[in-house]
Design a protein around this motif. Sequence first.
Motif, PDB file in Angstrom:
ATOM      1  N   ASN A  54       0.826  -1.213   0.000  1.00 21.41           N
ATOM      2  CA  ASN A  54       0.000   0.000   0.000  1.00 21.41           C
ATOM      3  C   ASN A  54       0.859   1.261   0.000  1.00 21.41           C
ATOM      4  O   ASN A  54       0.572   2.220  -0.725  1.00 21.41           O
ATOM      5  N   ALA A  55       1.904   1.265   0.828  1.00 25.14           N
ATOM      6  CA  ALA A  55       2.790   2.428   0.905  1.00 25.14           C
ATOM      7  C   ALA A  55       3.486   2.665  -0.433  1.00 25.14           C
ATOM      8  O   ALA A  55       3.574   3.798  -0.920  1.00 25.14           O
ATOM      9  N   SER A  56       3.965   1.606  -1.048  1.00 26.97           N
ATOM     10  CA  SER A  56       4.637   1.724  -2.343  1.00 26.97           C
ATOM     11  C   SER A  56       3.691   2.273  -3.412  1.00 26.97           C
ATOM     12  O   SER A  56       4.058   3.152  -4.197  1.00 26.97           O
ATOM     13  N   ALA A  57       2.463   1.773  -3.423  1.00 32.52           N
ATOM     14  CA  ALA A  57       1.468   2.226  -4.410  1.00 32.52           C
ATOM     15  C   ALA A  57       1.146   3.705  -4.223  1.00 32.52           C
ATOM     16  O   ALA A  57       1.065   4.462  -5.196  1.00 32.52           O
ATOM     17  N   ARG A  58       0.977   4.135  -2.969  1.00 28.41           N
ATOM     18  CA  ARG A  58       0.662   5.542  -2.714  1.00 28.41           C
ATOM     19  C   ARG A  58       1.827   6.443  -3.104  1.00 28.41           C
ATOM     20  O   ARG A  58       1.631   7.525  -3.664  1.00 28.41           O
ATOM     21  N   ILE A  59       3.039   6.003  -2.826  1.00 30.46           N
ATOM     22  CA  ILE A  59       4.204   6.824  -3.178  1.00 30.46           C
ATOM     23  C   ILE A  59       4.315   6.955  -4.697  1.00 30.46           C
ATOM     24  O   ILE A  59       4.625   8.034  -5.214  1.00 30.46           O
ATOM     25  N   ARG A  60       4.055   5.884  -5.430  1.00 27.91           N
ATOM     26  CA  ARG A  60       4.077   5.957  -6.896  1.00 27.91           C
ATOM     27  C   ARG A  60       3.031   6.961  -7.393  1.00 27.91           C
ATOM     28  O   ARG A  60       3.293   7.735  -8.320  1.00 27.91           O
ATOM     29  N   PHE A  61       1.842   6.944  -6.759  1.00 31.31           N
ATOM     30  CA  PHE A  61       0.785   7.890  -7.121  1.00 31.31           C
ATOM     31  C   PHE A  61       1.228   9.318  -6.800  1.00 31.31           C
ATOM     32  O   PHE A  61       1.114  10.227  -7.629  1.00 31.31           O
ATOM     33  N   PHE A  62       1.742   9.528  -5.579  1.00 31.93           N
ATOM     34  CA  PHE A  62       2.164  10.863  -5.148  1.00 31.93           C
ATOM     35  C   PHE A  62       3.315  11.395  -5.998  1.00 31.93           C
ATOM     36  O   PHE A  62       3.423  12.604  -6.215  1.00 31.93           O
ATOM     37  N   ARG A  63       4.171  10.505  -6.461  1.00 30.78           N
ATOM     38  CA  ARG A  63       5.310  10.929  -7.272  1.00 30.78           C
ATOM     39  C   ARG A  63       4.826  11.602  -8.550  1.00 30.78           C
ATOM     40  O   ARG A  63       5.448  12.561  -9.025  1.00 30.78           O
ATOM     41  N   ILE A  64       3.732  11.113  -9.115  1.00 28.66           N
ATOM     42  CA  ILE A  64       3.153  11.747 -10.308  1.00 28.66           C
ATOM     43  C   ILE A  64       2.367  12.994  -9.903  1.00 28.66           C
ATOM     44  O   ILE A  64       2.539  14.070 -10.478  1.00 28.66           O
ATOM     45  N   ALA A  65       1.485  12.864  -8.903  1.00 32.41           N
ATOM     46  CA  ALA A  65       0.592  13.970  -8.529  1.00 32.41           C
ATOM     47  C   ALA A  65       1.338  15.175  -7.969  1.00 32.41           C
ATOM     48  O   ALA A  65       0.982  16.323  -8.265  1.00 32.41           O
ATOM     49  N   TYR A  66       2.367  14.935  -7.166  1.00 26.38           N
ATOM     50  CA  TYR A  66       3.046  16.038  -6.487  1.00 26.38           C
ATOM     51  C   TYR A  66       4.473  16.257  -6.961  1.00 26.38           C
ATOM     52  O   TYR A  66       5.149  17.173  -6.490  1.00 26.38           O
ATOM     53  N   GLY A  67       4.920  15.435  -7.892  1.00 26.63           N
ATOM     54  CA  GLY A  67       6.257  15.601  -8.440  1.00 26.63           C
ATOM     55  C   GLY A  67       6.263  16.593  -9.582  1.00 26.63           C
ATOM     56  O   GLY A  67       5.246  17.211  -9.921  1.00 26.63           O
ATOM     57  N   ALA A  68       7.419  16.756 -10.194  1.00 26.75           N
ATOM     58  CA  ALA A  68       7.576  17.707 -11.288  1.00 26.75           C
ATOM     59  C   ALA A  68       6.838  17.214 -12.533  1.00 26.75           C
ATOM     60  O   ALA A  68       6.902  16.043 -12.877  1.00 26.75           O
ATOM     61  N   GLY A  69       6.125  18.123 -13.178  1.00 23.69           N
ATOM     62  CA  GLY A  69       5.436  17.810 -14.427  1.00 23.69           C
ATOM     63  C   GLY A  69       6.363  18.097 -15.599  1.00 23.69           C
ATOM     64  O   GLY A  69       7.222  18.973 -15.536  1.00 23.69           O
ATOM     65  N   SER A  70       6.200  17.365 -16.672  1.00 24.14           N
ATOM     66  CA  SER A  70       7.022  17.588 -17.866  1.00 24.14           C
ATOM     67  C   SER A  70       6.244  17.065 -19.073  1.00 24.14           C
ATOM     68  O   SER A  70       5.142  16.534 -18.939  1.00 24.14           O
ATOM     69  N   ALA A  71       6.846  17.221 -20.232  1.00 27.32           N
ATOM     70  CA  ALA A  71       6.225  16.699 -21.454  1.00 27.32           C
ATOM     71  C   ALA A  71       6.548  15.228 -21.668  1.00 27.32           C
ATOM     72  O   ALA A  71       6.057  14.606 -22.613  1.00 27.32           O
ATOM     73  N   GLN A  72       7.361  14.655 -20.790  1.00 32.08           N
ATOM     74  CA  GLN A  72       7.718  13.237 -20.895  1.00 32.08           C
ATOM     75  C   GLN A  72       6.444  12.398 -20.919  1.00 32.08           C
ATOM     76  O   GLN A  72       5.571  12.548 -20.073  1.00 32.08           O
ATOM     77  N   PRO A  73       6.306  11.487 -21.887  1.00 33.15           N
ATOM     78  CA  PRO A  73       5.079  10.687 -21.970  1.00 33.15           C
ATOM     79  C   PRO A  73       5.038   9.572 -20.934  1.00 33.15           C
ATOM     80  O   PRO A  73       6.060   8.966 -20.609  1.00 33.15           O
ATOM     81  N   LEU A  74       3.849   9.339 -20.418  1.00 34.43           N
ATOM     82  CA  LEU A  74       3.600   8.199 -19.532  1.00 34.43           C
ATOM     83  C   LEU A  74       2.683   7.239 -20.277  1.00 34.43           C
ATOM     84  O   LEU A  74       1.619   7.629 -20.764  1.00 34.43           O
TER      85      LEU A  74
END
Length: 197
Positions: A54-74
């Motif tokens: 659960n912790a790993s999944a939330r961190i992966r989510f937070f990394r996108i939501a609260y991390g730096a945005g860029s034009a890099q495709p996901l």
Amino acid sequence: MGQSNINLAALIGSRICHDLISPIGAINNGLELLGMSSGQTGPELDLISESVGNASARIRFFRIAYGAGSAQPLGRAEVVSILSDSMDGGRLKAVYGPLDPQPRWAVRMAFLAVQCLETALPYGGRIEIACTDGTWDITGHSAKQSVDSSLWGLLKGEGVNELAPAHVQFALLPEVAADAQRKISSQLLPDKLTIRF
């Protein structure tokens, strides 16, 4: 919050997530090795394993939501995996519609919108994420809602006297949208809530 402050906050979010994901991954690897070497299983190890997941999944989510945005495709597979893992076992289910890779900044905004909907759907429901001709619609479906009008007012640029840490997404989403030259709109109906940008 100016653009430089948004970038600084995003870099801080990225750093925290980056520094936490490695030890959590190591704990998960240690649990797997423990299970393989001793063959022991039980409710204690199951609880630890579930908590680490659960912790790993939330961190992966937070990394996108609260991390730096860029034009890099996901890619779709990565986004679906993050959403599925972060909502696993919860009352909410998310359906991600875009088939093609999408820019990280857009997925970031979609994840922040998902968090806004999570706040308003404490009894569960379904969140649909769609992108048509560059316009994103994030819609939460549920017969039971808990909408705080002052929080939703933040999406329209209205102020709020006090903001709890659990609601930071409502303040951050409009700032990130302005930085991306996008306009946020929302629609609140008795059985569904939509955030569009």
